[in-house]
Design a protein around this motif. Structure first.
Motif, PDB file in Angstrom:
ATOM      1  N   THR A  70       0.807  -1.192   0.085  1.00 47.97           N
ATOM      2  CA  THR A  70       0.069   0.110   0.017  1.00 47.97           C
ATOM      3  C   THR A  70       0.858   1.312  -0.068  1.00 47.97           C
ATOM      4  OG1 THR A  70      -0.135   0.091   2.248  1.00 47.97           O
ATOM      5  CG2 THR A  70      -1.671  -1.108   1.351  1.00 47.97           C
ATOM      6  N   GLN A  71       2.075   1.202  -0.022  1.00 47.45           N
ATOM      7  CA  GLN A  71       3.112   2.291  -0.255  1.00 47.45           C
ATOM      8  C   GLN A  71       2.559   3.035  -1.418  1.00 47.45           C
ATOM      9  OE1 GLN A  71       6.955   0.825  -0.172  1.00 47.45           O
ATOM     10  NE2 GLN A  71       7.049   0.055   2.233  1.00 47.45           N
ATOM     11  N   ALA A  72       2.991   4.499  -1.438  1.00 46.27           N
ATOM     12  CA  ALA A  72       2.582   5.498  -2.537  1.00 46.27           C
ATOM     13  C   ALA A  72       3.304   5.063  -3.779  1.00 46.27           C
ATOM     14  CB  ALA A  72       3.055   6.718  -2.015  1.00 46.27           C
ATOM     15  N   ARG A  73       2.521   4.931  -4.799  1.00 46.64           N
ATOM     16  CA  ARG A  73       3.108   4.674  -6.006  1.00 46.64           C
ATOM     17  C   ARG A  73       2.667   5.555  -7.018  1.00 46.64           C
ATOM     18  NH1 ARG A  73       0.654   0.772  -8.267  1.00 46.64           N
ATOM     19  NH2 ARG A  73      -0.806   0.151  -6.629  1.00 46.64           N
ATOM     20  N   THR A  74       3.359   5.962  -8.198  1.00 47.34           N
ATOM     21  CA  THR A  74       2.890   6.679  -9.191  1.00 47.34           C
ATOM     22  C   THR A  74       2.650   5.968 -10.420  1.00 47.34           C
ATOM     23  OG1 THR A  74       5.243   7.345  -9.769  1.00 47.34           O
ATOM     24  CG2 THR A  74       4.271   8.776  -8.340  1.00 47.34           C
ATOM     25  N   LYS A  75       2.977   4.781 -10.440  1.00 51.33           N
ATOM     26  CA  LYS A  75       2.918   3.932 -11.721  1.00 51.33           C
ATOM     27  C   LYS A  75       1.802   2.615 -11.344  1.00 51.33           C
ATOM     28  CE  LYS A  75       5.459   6.525 -14.078  1.00 51.33           C
ATOM     29  NZ  LYS A  75       5.010   7.388 -15.209  1.00 51.33           N
ATOM     30  N   GLU A  76       1.159   2.139 -12.449  1.00 54.05           N
ATOM     31  CA  GLU A  76       0.588   0.980 -12.109  1.00 54.05           C
ATOM     32  C   GLU A  76       1.466  -0.272 -12.089  1.00 54.05           C
ATOM     33  OE1 GLU A  76      -0.377   0.003 -16.970  1.00 54.05           O
ATOM     34  OE2 GLU A  76      -1.484   1.240 -16.037  1.00 54.05           O
ATOM     35  N   ILE A  77       0.911  -1.252 -11.557  1.00 52.31           N
ATOM     36  CA  ILE A  77       1.790  -2.601 -11.432  1.00 52.31           C
ATOM     37  C   ILE A  77       0.838  -3.599 -12.011  1.00 52.31           C
ATOM     38  CG2 ILE A  77       3.051  -1.808  -9.570  1.00 52.31           C
ATOM     39  CD1 ILE A  77       1.351  -3.208  -7.597  1.00 52.31           C
ATOM     40  N   GLU A  78       1.266  -4.872 -12.154  1.00 54.74           N
ATOM     41  CA  GLU A  78       0.538  -6.012 -12.545  1.00 54.74           C
ATOM     42  C   GLU A  78       0.241  -7.003 -11.268  1.00 54.74           C
ATOM     43  OE1 GLU A  78       1.900  -9.523 -15.299  1.00 54.74           O
ATOM     44  OE2 GLU A  78       1.048  -7.974 -16.558  1.00 54.74           O
ATOM     45  N   HIS A  79      -1.139  -7.621 -11.276  1.00 56.14           N
ATOM     46  CA  HIS A  79      -1.277  -8.458 -10.134  1.00 56.14           C
ATOM     47  C   HIS A  79      -1.709  -9.759 -10.868  1.00 56.14           C
ATOM     48  CE1 HIS A  79      -2.856 -10.103  -6.260  1.00 56.14           C
ATOM     49  NE2 HIS A  79      -3.511 -10.453  -6.946  1.00 56.14           N
ATOM     50  N   ILE A  80      -1.146 -10.964 -10.416  1.00 56.56           N
ATOM     51  CA  ILE A  80      -1.903 -12.152 -11.073  1.00 56.56           C
ATOM     52  C   ILE A  80      -2.871 -12.818  -9.926  1.00 56.56           C
ATOM     53  CG2 ILE A  80      -1.465 -14.525 -11.612  1.00 56.56           C
ATOM     54  CD1 ILE A  80      -0.159 -12.115 -13.403  1.00 56.56           C
ATOM     55  N   ILE A  81      -4.049 -12.962 -10.099  1.00 57.29           N
ATOM     56  CA  ILE A  81      -4.977 -13.599  -9.139  1.00 57.29           C
ATOM     57  C   ILE A  81      -4.526 -14.898  -8.930  1.00 57.29           C
ATOM     58  CG2 ILE A  81      -7.584 -14.002  -8.858  1.00 57.29           C
ATOM     59  CD1 ILE A  81      -8.024 -11.925 -11.365  1.00 57.29           C
ATOM     60  N   GLY A  82      -4.720 -15.142  -7.567  1.00 56.53           N
ATOM     61  CA  GLY A  82      -4.307 -16.255  -6.720  1.00 56.53           C
ATOM     62  C   GLY A  82      -5.705 -17.171  -6.773  1.00 56.53           C
ATOM     63  N   PRO A  83      -5.632 -18.406  -6.257  1.00 61.33           N
ATOM     64  CA  PRO A  83      -6.754 -19.140  -6.112  1.00 61.33           C
ATOM     65  C   PRO A  83      -7.495 -18.504  -5.157  1.00 61.33           C
ATOM     66  CG  PRO A  83      -4.683 -20.542  -5.990  1.00 61.33           C
ATOM     67  CD  PRO A  83      -4.391 -19.001  -5.955  1.00 61.33           C
ATOM     68  N   ASN A  84      -9.031 -18.391  -5.489  1.00 62.38           N
ATOM     69  CA  ASN A  84     -10.021 -18.221  -4.400  1.00 62.38           C
ATOM     70  C   ASN A  84      -9.814 -16.746  -4.249  1.00 62.38           C
ATOM     71  OD1 ASN A  84     -11.098 -20.614  -4.432  1.00 62.38           O
ATOM     72  ND2 ASN A  84      -9.475 -21.340  -2.826  1.00 62.38           N
ATOM     73  N   GLU A  85      -9.021 -15.807  -4.757  1.00 64.77           N
ATOM     74  CA  GLU A  85      -8.860 -14.523  -4.325  1.00 64.77           C
ATOM     75  C   GLU A  85     -10.130 -13.803  -5.096  1.00 64.77           C
ATOM     76  OE1 GLU A  85      -4.707 -11.997  -3.968  1.00 64.77           O
ATOM     77  OE2 GLU A  85      -5.037 -12.937  -5.816  1.00 64.77           O
ATOM     78  N   THR A  86     -10.571 -12.636  -4.304  1.00 68.85           N
ATOM     79  CA  THR A  86     -11.837 -11.951  -4.895  1.00 68.85           C
ATOM     80  C   THR A  86     -11.147 -10.237  -5.229  1.00 68.85           C
ATOM     81  OG1 THR A  86     -12.547 -11.023  -2.780  1.00 68.85           O
ATOM     82  CG2 THR A  86     -13.318 -13.299  -3.513  1.00 68.85           C
ATOM     83  N   ILE A  87     -11.740  -9.560  -6.093  1.00 69.70           N
ATOM     84  CA  ILE A  87     -11.650  -8.438  -6.333  1.00 69.70           C
ATOM     85  C   ILE A  87     -11.512  -7.438  -5.101  1.00 69.70           C
ATOM     86  CG2 ILE A  87     -12.189  -6.216  -7.600  1.00 69.70           C
ATOM     87  CD1 ILE A  87     -11.200  -8.262  -9.405  1.00 69.70           C
ATOM     88  N   SER A  88     -12.285  -7.657  -4.433  1.00 67.97           N
ATOM     89  CA  SER A  88     -12.384  -6.913  -3.065  1.00 67.97           C
ATOM     90  C   SER A  88     -11.123  -7.228  -2.332  1.00 67.97           C
ATOM     91  CB  SER A  88     -13.575  -7.323  -2.168  1.00 67.97           C
ATOM     92  OG  SER A  88     -14.763  -6.754  -2.673  1.00 67.97           O
ATOM     93  N   GLU A  89     -10.570  -8.337  -2.000  1.00 67.23           N
ATOM     94  CA  GLU A  89      -9.355  -8.504  -1.433  1.00 67.23           C
ATOM     95  C   GLU A  89      -8.296  -8.114  -1.974  1.00 67.23           C
ATOM     96  OE1 GLU A  89     -10.496 -13.318   0.507  1.00 67.23           O
ATOM     97  OE2 GLU A  89      -9.956 -13.095  -1.804  1.00 67.23           O
ATOM     98  N   ILE A  90      -8.423  -8.005  -3.465  1.00 69.17           N
ATOM     99  CA  ILE A  90      -7.018  -7.688  -4.126  1.00 69.17           C
ATOM    100  C   ILE A  90      -7.036  -6.160  -3.823  1.00 69.17           C
ATOM    101  CG2 ILE A  90      -6.070  -7.100  -6.496  1.00 69.17           C
ATOM    102  CD1 ILE A  90      -7.409  -9.845  -6.931  1.00 69.17           C
TER     103      ILE A  90
END
Length: 326
Positions: A70-90
């Motif tokens: 959650t540290q401050a960023r100025t650029k987008e990053i990529e996330h690979i969805i894990g097993p049973n992960e939800t959008i809310s959790e991400i």
């Protein structure tokens, strides 16, 4: 009575009871310690606190080990969805609102899968590709945000044509009347006229039919509305005079996608869901037959042929059979 003066049989009974109580206390202490240990172990391993996030989605609080994300960023990053992960959790994982991730990735939160890639914006808001003639001031005015925030959050001092930036706390604008229809890898712009309707209600009925199309699903248990389909994405009209009570654009909207609610003078309300674009705003006075948007397939819509209007008539909180009113 002093123990020394007790009869022998009584002494034996007392000593026996003391021994039994002692054994019970030892057993209870061991059981309590064991239970406490097991309980703490279970909590440490499985404890998950569920909360409702900013957008009304149930989500688990982010684990401590992920706090650095959650540290401050100025650029987008990529996330690979894990097993049973939800959008809310991400979203919670990165300190973002659920809607921010939905906007950026244009995904249905009920249809994500493990291994799928998501773009994670640096902060809440929307992405924007700089166009010729854009200025920070013009973009800020268009989206109702601060020009200084745009520069600071993106860590830039000027704009570059074609560059992707993020607009802090901005929301998507209603789509224009020229809609882009995509088919495979090609796209074409369809400039269909969104003309108002001059239809009049049938005798004794307050509303007009709200669009052009065929009813593909009627009113029944579990579906308290009618669905009107038309692949040409025709205009959607206000069924009657009234005031726009709600407009939801660029959101999942509880499955409704882009949708509008109109409150009518007769106490009824009408809801128009899955719109591709919306042409009205909250508080606006609407006349019967006025264009309020274009038919689409936003929100929870199944299949490639799911372009349709979900139309509800609501009377004092109760959804009624729409065909009784037009």
């Amino acid at each position: 009575m002093p123990v020394d003066s007790m009869p022998v049989s009584t002494k034996k009974a007392v000593l026996r009871n003391i021994a039994i109580i002692g054994i019970l206390l030892i057993g209870l202490t061991a059981f309590s310690n064991s239970s406490l240990s097991e309980t703490n172990s279970y909590i440490d391993q499985y404890d998950e606190s569920f909360v409702i996030d900013q957008d009304g989605y149930f989500t688990k609080t982010a684990p401590v080990e992920f706090e650095t994300k959650t540290q401050a960023r100025t650029k987008e990053i990529e996330h690979i969805i894990g097993p049973n992960e939800t959008i809310s959790e991400i979203a919670a994982l990165y300190g973002l609102k659920t809607q921010t991730i939905l906007w950026e990735n244009n995904v249905n939160p009920l249809k994500i899968r493990s291994g799928q890639k998501l773009i994670i914006p640096p902060f809440d808001g929307i992405s924007y590709t700089v166009k010729a003639g854009d200025t920070v001031a013009s973009i800020a005015k268009k989206y109702g945000i601060s020009a200084d925030d745009i520069l600071a959050k993106n860590d830039i001092t000027s704009l570059v044509k074609g560059e992707k930036i993020y607009l802090p706390n901005a929301k998507p604008l209603p789509q224009s009347r020229d809609s882009v229809i995509r088919s495979g890898t090609t796209s074409r712009v369809v400039s269909t006229s969104l003309a108002n309707s001059n239809a009049t209600p049938n005798a004794g009925r307050p509303f007009i039919f709200p669009t052009l199309g065929v009813i593909t699903q009627g009113f029944h248990r579990g579906h308290y509305a009618i669905d009107i389909a038309n692949p040409n994405r025709p205009p959607v009209w206000a069924a009657g005079n009234g005031v726009v009570e709600k407009v939801s654009v660029g959101t999942w909207g509880g499955g409704y996608g882009n949708h509008v609610v109109i409150k009518h003078p007769n106490g009824l309300k009408t809801l128009y869901a899955h719109l591709e674009s919306v042409s009205v705003s909250v508080g606006q006075q609407i006349t019967q037959g006025q264009v309020i948007g274009r038919m689409g397939r936003t929100g929870r819509v199944r299949g490639a042929t799911g372009i349709h209007l979900h139309f509800e008539v609501i009377d004092n909180g109760v959804k009624k059979v729409p065909s009784l009113y037009y």
